[in-house]
Design a protein around this motif. Structure first.
Motif, PDB file in Angstrom:
ATOM      1  N   MET A   1       0.841  -1.195   0.000  1.00 12.89           N
ATOM      2  CA  MET A   1       0.000   0.000   0.000  1.00 12.89           C
ATOM      3  C   MET A   1       0.877   1.246   0.000  1.00 12.89           C
ATOM      4  O   MET A   1       1.923   1.281   0.639  1.00 12.89           O
ATOM      5  CB  MET A   1      -0.890   0.001   1.235  1.00 12.89           C
ATOM      6  CG  MET A   1      -1.924  -1.110   1.208  1.00 12.89           C
ATOM      7  SD  MET A   1      -3.040  -1.003   2.627  1.00 12.89           S
ATOM      8  CE  MET A   1      -3.001  -2.702   3.204  1.00 12.89           C
ATOM      9  N   SER A   2       0.434   2.278  -0.705  1.00  8.75           N
ATOM     10  CA  SER A   2       1.195   3.517  -0.727  1.00  8.75           C
ATOM     11  C   SER A   2       0.910   4.357   0.516  1.00  8.75           C
ATOM     12  O   SER A   2       1.719   5.199   0.883  1.00  8.75           O
ATOM     13  CB  SER A   2       0.913   4.323  -1.999  1.00  8.75           C
ATOM     14  OG  SER A   2      -0.405   4.138  -2.453  1.00  8.75           O
ATOM     15  N   ALA A   3      -0.241   4.143   1.148  1.00  7.13           N
ATOM     16  CA  ALA A   3      -0.577   4.877   2.374  1.00  7.13           C
ATOM     17  C   ALA A   3      -1.704   4.151   3.088  1.00  7.13           C
ATOM     18  O   ALA A   3      -2.460   3.406   2.478  1.00  7.13           O
ATOM     19  CB  ALA A   3      -1.006   6.297   2.030  1.00  7.13           C
ATOM     20  N   VAL A   4      -1.784   4.349   4.395  1.00  9.96           N
ATOM     21  CA  VAL A   4      -2.946   3.900   5.168  1.00  9.96           C
ATOM     22  C   VAL A   4      -3.514   5.136   5.852  1.00  9.96           C
ATOM     23  O   VAL A   4      -2.777   5.871   6.516  1.00  9.96           O
ATOM     24  CB  VAL A   4      -2.567   2.829   6.212  1.00  9.96           C
ATOM     25  CG1 VAL A   4      -3.774   2.469   7.080  1.00  9.96           C
ATOM     26  CG2 VAL A   4      -2.023   1.581   5.527  1.00  9.96           C
ATOM     27  N   ILE A   5      -4.800   5.388   5.645  1.00  8.23           N
ATOM     28  CA  ILE A   5      -5.401   6.610   6.186  1.00  8.23           C
ATOM     29  C   ILE A   5      -6.683   6.282   6.954  1.00  8.23           C
ATOM     30  O   ILE A   5      -7.233   5.190   6.807  1.00  8.23           O
ATOM     31  CB  ILE A   5      -5.726   7.636   5.072  1.00  8.23           C
ATOM     32  CG1 ILE A   5      -6.811   7.083   4.123  1.00  8.23           C
ATOM     33  CG2 ILE A   5      -4.479   8.004   4.291  1.00  8.23           C
ATOM     34  CD1 ILE A   5      -7.336   8.106   3.125  1.00  8.23           C
ATOM     35  N   ARG A   6      -7.133   7.244   7.756  1.00  8.88           N
ATOM     36  CA  ARG A   6      -8.445   7.112   8.401  1.00  8.88           C
ATOM     37  C   ARG A   6      -9.517   7.463   7.362  1.00  8.88           C
ATOM     38  O   ARG A   6      -9.230   8.174   6.386  1.00  8.88           O
ATOM     39  CB  ARG A   6      -8.507   8.043   9.618  1.00  8.88           C
ATOM     40  CG  ARG A   6      -7.543   7.642  10.745  1.00  8.88           C
ATOM     41  CD  ARG A   6      -7.662   8.550  11.957  1.00  8.88           C
ATOM     42  NE  ARG A   6      -7.457   9.956  11.629  1.00  8.88           N
ATOM     43  CZ  ARG A   6      -6.272  10.530  11.387  1.00  8.88           C
ATOM     44  NH1 ARG A   6      -5.153   9.817  11.437  1.00  8.88           N
ATOM     45  NH2 ARG A   6      -6.185  11.811  11.080  1.00  8.88           N
ATOM     46  N   PRO A   7     -10.732   7.006   7.546  1.00  7.10           N
ATOM     47  CA  PRO A   7     -11.758   7.201   6.507  1.00  7.10           C
ATOM     48  C   PRO A   7     -12.348   8.608   6.503  1.00  7.10           C
ATOM     49  O   PRO A   7     -13.559   8.769   6.648  1.00  7.10           O
ATOM     50  CB  PRO A   7     -12.815   6.138   6.848  1.00  7.10           C
ATOM     51  CG  PRO A   7     -12.650   5.858   8.292  1.00  7.10           C
ATOM     52  CD  PRO A   7     -11.233   6.135   8.641  1.00  7.10           C
TER      53      PRO A   7
ATOM     54  N   CYS B   1      -5.956   5.501  -8.298  1.00  7.18           N
ATOM     55  CA  CYS B   1      -5.910   5.568  -6.844  1.00  7.18           C
ATOM     56  C   CYS B   1      -7.063   4.717  -6.316  1.00  7.18           C
ATOM     57  O   CYS B   1      -8.229   5.072  -6.484  1.00  7.18           O
ATOM     58  CB  CYS B   1      -6.036   7.013  -6.372  1.00  7.18           C
ATOM     59  SG  CYS B   1      -5.839   7.175  -4.578  1.00  7.18           S
TER      60      CYS B   1
ATOM     61  N   PHE C   1      -8.973   2.401  -3.299  1.00  2.00           N
ATOM     62  CA  PHE C   1      -9.151   2.348  -1.850  1.00  2.00           C
ATOM     63  C   PHE C   1      -9.589   0.961  -1.401  1.00  2.00           C
ATOM     64  O   PHE C   1     -10.532   0.394  -1.960  1.00  2.00           O
ATOM     65  CB  PHE C   1     -10.174   3.402  -1.415  1.00  2.00           C
ATOM     66  CG  PHE C   1      -9.750   4.800  -1.750  1.00  2.00           C
ATOM     67  CD1 PHE C   1      -8.857   5.483  -0.925  1.00  2.00           C
ATOM     68  CD2 PHE C   1     -10.200   5.424  -2.919  1.00  2.00           C
ATOM     69  CE1 PHE C   1      -8.440   6.770  -1.244  1.00  2.00           C
ATOM     70  CE2 PHE C   1      -9.776   6.718  -3.234  1.00  2.00           C
ATOM     71  CZ  PHE C   1      -8.893   7.388  -2.397  1.00  2.00           C
ATOM     72  N   ILE C   2      -8.884   0.428  -0.408  1.00  3.16           N
ATOM     73  CA  ILE C   2      -9.170  -0.924   0.099  1.00  3.16           C
ATOM     74  C   ILE C   2      -9.181  -0.893   1.629  1.00  3.16           C
ATOM     75  O   ILE C   2      -8.591  -0.008   2.238  1.00  3.16           O
ATOM     76  CB  ILE C   2      -8.088  -1.933  -0.377  1.00  3.16           C
ATOM     77  CG1 ILE C   2      -6.679  -1.446   0.031  1.00  3.16           C
ATOM     78  CG2 ILE C   2      -8.156  -2.149  -1.878  1.00  3.16           C
ATOM     79  CD1 ILE C   2      -5.580  -2.446  -0.226  1.00  3.16           C
ATOM     80  N   PRO C   3      -9.851  -1.860   2.257  1.00  6.55           N
ATOM     81  CA  PRO C   3      -9.710  -1.974   3.711  1.00  6.55           C
ATOM     82  C   PRO C   3      -8.239  -2.240   4.052  1.00  6.55           C
ATOM     83  O   PRO C   3      -7.570  -3.002   3.339  1.00  6.55           O
ATOM     84  CB  PRO C   3     -10.584  -3.187   4.062  1.00  6.55           C
ATOM     85  CG  PRO C   3     -11.491  -3.381   2.879  1.00  6.55           C
ATOM     86  CD  PRO C   3     -10.725  -2.911   1.690  1.00  6.55           C
ATOM     87  N   HIS C   4      -7.747  -1.631   5.121  1.00  5.19           N
ATOM     88  CA  HIS C   4      -6.307  -1.684   5.411  1.00  5.19           C
ATOM     89  C   HIS C   4      -5.821  -3.085   5.792  1.00  5.19           C
ATOM     90  O   HIS C   4      -4.628  -3.364   5.765  1.00  5.19           O
ATOM     91  CB  HIS C   4      -5.969  -0.717   6.554  1.00  5.19           C
ATOM     92  CG  HIS C   4      -6.452  -1.190   7.889  1.00  5.19           C
ATOM     93  ND1 HIS C   4      -7.789  -1.316   8.190  1.00  5.19           N
ATOM     94  CD2 HIS C   4      -5.787  -1.600   8.994  1.00  5.19           C
ATOM     95  CE1 HIS C   4      -7.932  -1.764   9.426  1.00  5.19           C
ATOM     96  NE2 HIS C   4      -6.738  -1.942   9.938  1.00  5.19           N
TER      97      HIS C   4
ATOM     98  N   GLU D   1      -1.639   4.397  -6.987  1.00  2.32           N
ATOM     99  CA  GLU D   1      -1.773   4.554  -5.528  1.00  2.32           C
ATOM    100  C   GLU D   1      -2.732   3.486  -5.025  1.00  2.32           C
ATOM    101  O   GLU D   1      -3.808   3.287  -5.595  1.00  2.32           O
ATOM    102  CB  GLU D   1      -2.354   5.932  -5.185  1.00  2.32           C
ATOM    103  CG  GLU D   1      -1.607   7.106  -5.757  1.00  2.32           C
ATOM    104  CD  GLU D   1      -0.356   7.459  -4.955  1.00  2.32           C
ATOM    105  OE1 GLU D   1      -0.116   6.808  -3.916  1.00  2.32           O
ATOM    106  OE2 GLU D   1       0.386   8.351  -5.392  1.00  2.32           O
ATOM    107  N   LEU D   2      -2.347   2.792  -3.969  1.00  2.00           N
ATOM    108  CA  LEU D   2      -3.224   1.816  -3.323  1.00  2.00           C
ATOM    109  C   LEU D   2      -3.317   2.251  -1.865  1.00  2.00           C
ATOM    110  O   LEU D   2      -2.334   2.182  -1.132  1.00  2.00           O
ATOM    111  CB  LEU D   2      -2.636   0.417  -3.447  1.00  2.00           C
ATOM    112  CG  LEU D   2      -3.506  -0.714  -2.907  1.00  2.00           C
ATOM    113  CD1 LEU D   2      -4.730  -0.927  -3.785  1.00  2.00           C
ATOM    114  CD2 LEU D   2      -2.699  -2.005  -2.815  1.00  2.00           C
ATOM    115  N   VAL D   3      -4.491   2.724  -1.483  1.00  2.00           N
ATOM    116  CA  VAL D   3      -4.631   3.348  -0.170  1.00  2.00           C
ATOM    117  C   VAL D   3      -5.471   2.471   0.753  1.00  2.00           C
ATOM    118  O   VAL D   3      -6.619   2.140   0.440  1.00  2.00           O
ATOM    119  CB  VAL D   3      -5.275   4.749  -0.305  1.00  2.00           C
ATOM    120  CG1 VAL D   3      -5.444   5.395   1.067  1.00  2.00           C
ATOM    121  CG2 VAL D   3      -4.439   5.623  -1.223  1.00  2.00           C
ATOM    122  N   GLY D   4      -4.871   2.086   1.869  1.00  4.32           N
ATOM    123  CA  GLY D   4      -5.601   1.330   2.883  1.00  4.32           C
ATOM    124  C   GLY D   4      -6.424   2.270   3.738  1.00  4.32           C
ATOM    125  O   GLY D   4      -5.931   3.317   4.159  1.00  4.32           O
ATOM    126  N   ILE D   5      -7.671   1.914   3.987  1.00 11.43           N
ATOM    127  CA  ILE D   5      -8.546   2.722   4.835  1.00 11.43           C
ATOM    128  C   ILE D   5      -8.742   1.986   6.160  1.00 11.43           C
ATOM    129  O   ILE D   5      -9.114   0.804   6.157  1.00 11.43           O
ATOM    130  CB  ILE D   5      -9.927   2.916   4.146  1.00 11.43           C
ATOM    131  CG1 ILE D   5      -9.782   3.673   2.819  1.00 11.43           C
ATOM    132  CG2 ILE D   5     -10.914   3.610   5.087  1.00 11.43           C
ATOM    133  CD1 ILE D   5      -9.611   5.167   2.945  1.00 11.43           C
TER     134      ILE D   5
END
Lengths: 439, 439
Positions: free
Chosen positions: A422-428, B181, B183-186, B202-206
């Motif tokens: 993953m390129s980043a982990v963020i809050r929703p 970009c 968005f997936i569950p982290h 971009e692969l962003v964990g939420i």
């Protein structure tokens, strides 16, 4: 030197032929001939010359005199390898038999990749064999072996394998109605075991390494217990190998019946490379393509580069290596067709080159990022070598180049896992999104 | 009831259209129409009716009057979904643009499977969408969304996903030259992360579950930060969904321009099933196939069977469930198109049925063992339901049946891992081989 290396094989060369030669219909295949001494043999489940122990290959009586008619017949054929049935060791009605019908995979014009590598637009192509039924080029060769097994009256299909081949044999046998029994090292990764076992054939773990598995298979072929067993890459090898010719046929047809100027091909045993060259030579002889110069390049991983080392040193003989590379499907330290590969690459003005494991991973990600094609480590090796040879000026960026992708990245996920996350982990929420610099 | 459920969507329906309607060329697509109230809208990145909050779908001005000419044009088209460009919301020159060119996958005549299920020889077919570029039918729908994104001037492609879709979007965006970009569950499994991340977007964990991911995406679409972003399954959804029509077109063409008597289709949101029906209806109206009765059957997992439960209870309304099944790609507890699925299955005389996780695994192994096709859990669900309906007499074994395989087993290895292993482990010698009863 070559002969001594093959003595082990020769002791198995006289296995009982199940069917008599005159009942065998393998289309244009007229017999087997020794690649070393030229001696001819009837079609049968044999693979080494009784005279000189050289490897046997299929010899043909091809149709002649009407290239235009043959071309039309091929173009109107099925959208799989059986469109080339007139050029393969298979009966004319092969397309009506139950098989997986591999081939006719996409030749992708790779303009994004070309841009990154400094190749002229429209000149770079990827032959994407991940589109085959079990997602590797092995489906092509196994499909040929199956038809030979049918012709010889075999009832069990077998092989030794560490991965792709096990699944290809299991799947093809299931569809074609054969029993299958595949031998693997007992400590193979679970994912690969599942991919091979799901087809319901026997999957037998051998306590030992891949060499032990091979030795055991050779023993079984010589024993009554192996009666009726077709080992796709041993006693059916001459037929099996011919499947790789279809890569050459398809590439030339997809380019409008034209030989590409440059082809980059991975080297494991070296068989695929030699058969692609054979296929091109056949198309020339049959008048299906214009006879023009082409260069063949072989690709190895640095951790298993016996042919590349020999090429660079100017040797005719390939000195075996102990493989240590992530490109496991290319990790054959003593490649049977190494000397032939050297001949072909030198004859055509090509080369053999190798790349590091890091370069392999980089090339996998390069192809995914530019063309949306996820290749396995063998494909990464091939593209990595293509890149290196373009940068070195050995591959001409103004000429047509085809890079072979032999299989799918889903089969070697482990190789890229450490560097593809993953390129980043963020809050929703949007604040977190902005903080991560993604807006 | 339906309207209330959709209110959340309607608040986003008026997102700024980047391009003005008269510059949009999406071929035969003439506008969007509301599936509930029929209201028409200009082509744009909108997905819910401003009047009644109903879902929007693409309305067409189709060519008319020359079915034979249209059929020939299709048959001479490329070997991918773009052969149907005259019937899709894409510009006429779509095939010349960089995209993954999915579709034209094999329709496999499954005689071994038919024998096991008691279906007449030649009557059972598997439409094998694992042959697509990223090995699931998602490539079809994403390819449509990409062309809409191009037409609307979007520069970033996005989606929320728990698996197949993330990879399909990443791959297609890479090839087509879009930023992506996703968005997936982290806490997604590492294998799925790798399959999506390798394409370099971009692969962003939420931090949250899939519902949180979706809620965040909705927020982003309504925010200036989402300007220029095309969410394939949200603001591009009307175009995206049309990709599933190509399954109907291909099946009918591959059967010789004939509608199959019975089709079994998995249900997640239900969109695929409704679009296959839409595709068949279009072929009838255009005179490309004979108008004849056909039955559509929907397949769910018992652990997520809201549509099946509603069908059996005779309800028009689908009561949401909390999913708990190994068929994760079908685990949508509140399927948006559920009511439409009920309509279609009832109208055509079909049914909706569900199977247990154990039956799903059995069906995966049945298909692998009989036809050499390794399907994912969604395909196992579909075949499992087909088997159950044949046994119950709801599917007629003397008529033509097509079962859809939406994706590849390599993506859901975990589901079969516990029951697909080695049949034996032996020492590398013949005695051990004989002792294991393998001779």
């Amino acid at each position: 030197m070559r002969k001594m290396r093959r003595k082990g094989l020769a002791s198995m060369a006289s296995q009982t032929v199940v069917t008599t030669p005159d009942t065998v219909d393998l289309g244009p295949a007229a017999g087997l001939s020794c690649r070393e001494c030229g001696e001819r043999f009837a079609l049968g489940p044999i693979f080494a010359c009784e005279i000189c122990f050289g490897p046997l290959e299929v010899a043909y009586d091809f149709p002649s005199g009407d290239p235009e008619g043959l071309r039309k017949r091929i173009e109107n054929g099925p959208e799989n390898i059986w469109r080339y049935a007139p050029l393969l060791p298979v009966p004319a009605d092969v397309a009506s038999k139950p098989n997986l019908n591999p081939g006719w995979t996409k030749l992708v014009q790779a303009d994004n990749l070309a841009r990154e590598l400094g190749v002229e637009p429209g000149k770079l192509h990827v032959k994407d064999d991940s589109g085959n039924p079990t997602h590797s080029f092995k489906d092509r060769v196994v499909a040929q072996a199956i038809e030979a097994a049918r012709a010889f009256g075999f009832t069990t299909l077998s092989c030794s394998s560490t991965g792709n081949l096990a699944g290809a044999v299991g799947a093809a046998a299931a569809r074609a109605g054969f029993r299958s029994c595949v031998f693997i090292p007992h400590d193979l990764e679970q994912g690969k075991v599942v991919m091979a076992a799901v087809y319901g054939g026997e999957l037998v773990g051998i306590e030992g390494n891949y060499d032990d598995v091979n030795r055991f298979c050779s023993e079984l072929i010589g024993d009554p217990a192996g009666e009726g067993w077709g080992f796709v890459n041993v006693n059916l090898r001459p037929y099996y190998g011919e499947g790789s010719k279809t890569l050459a046929y398809e590439i030339c047809e997809q380019l409008g019946w034209r030989i590409p100027d440059q082809i980059v091909i991975p080297i494991a045993s070296g068989s695929q490379l030699t058969k692609i060259d054979k296929g091109i030579q056949e198309l020339i002889k049959l008048g299906l393509v214009e006879d023009r110069p082409y260069k063949i390049f072989g690709a190895q991983a640095e951790g298993c580069s016996p042919v590349s080392v020999a090429f660079k040193a100017g040797h005719d003989v390939v000195r075996p290596q102990k493989p240590d590379t992530i490109a496991k499907s290319l990790a054959i330290g003593n490649p049977a067709d190494g000397p032939y590969v050297l001949d072909i690459c030198r004859r055509t003005g090509g080369a053999v080159e190798d790349v590091t494991d890091e370069q392999i991973v980089d090339a996998i990600k390069l192809l995914a990022r530019t063309e949306g094609i996820f290749t396995e480590t063998a494909g990464g090796t091939t593209l990595g070598v293509a890149k290196k040879l373009i940068e070195a000026g050995a591959i001409d960026p103004s000429l047509t180049t085809v890079v072979i992708n032999t299989g799918d990245g889903l089969k070697t996920l482990d190789a890229v896992a450490p560097t593809a996350g993953m390129s980043a982990v963020i809050r929703p929420n949007l604040d977190s999104f902005r903080e991560a610099g993604l807006a």
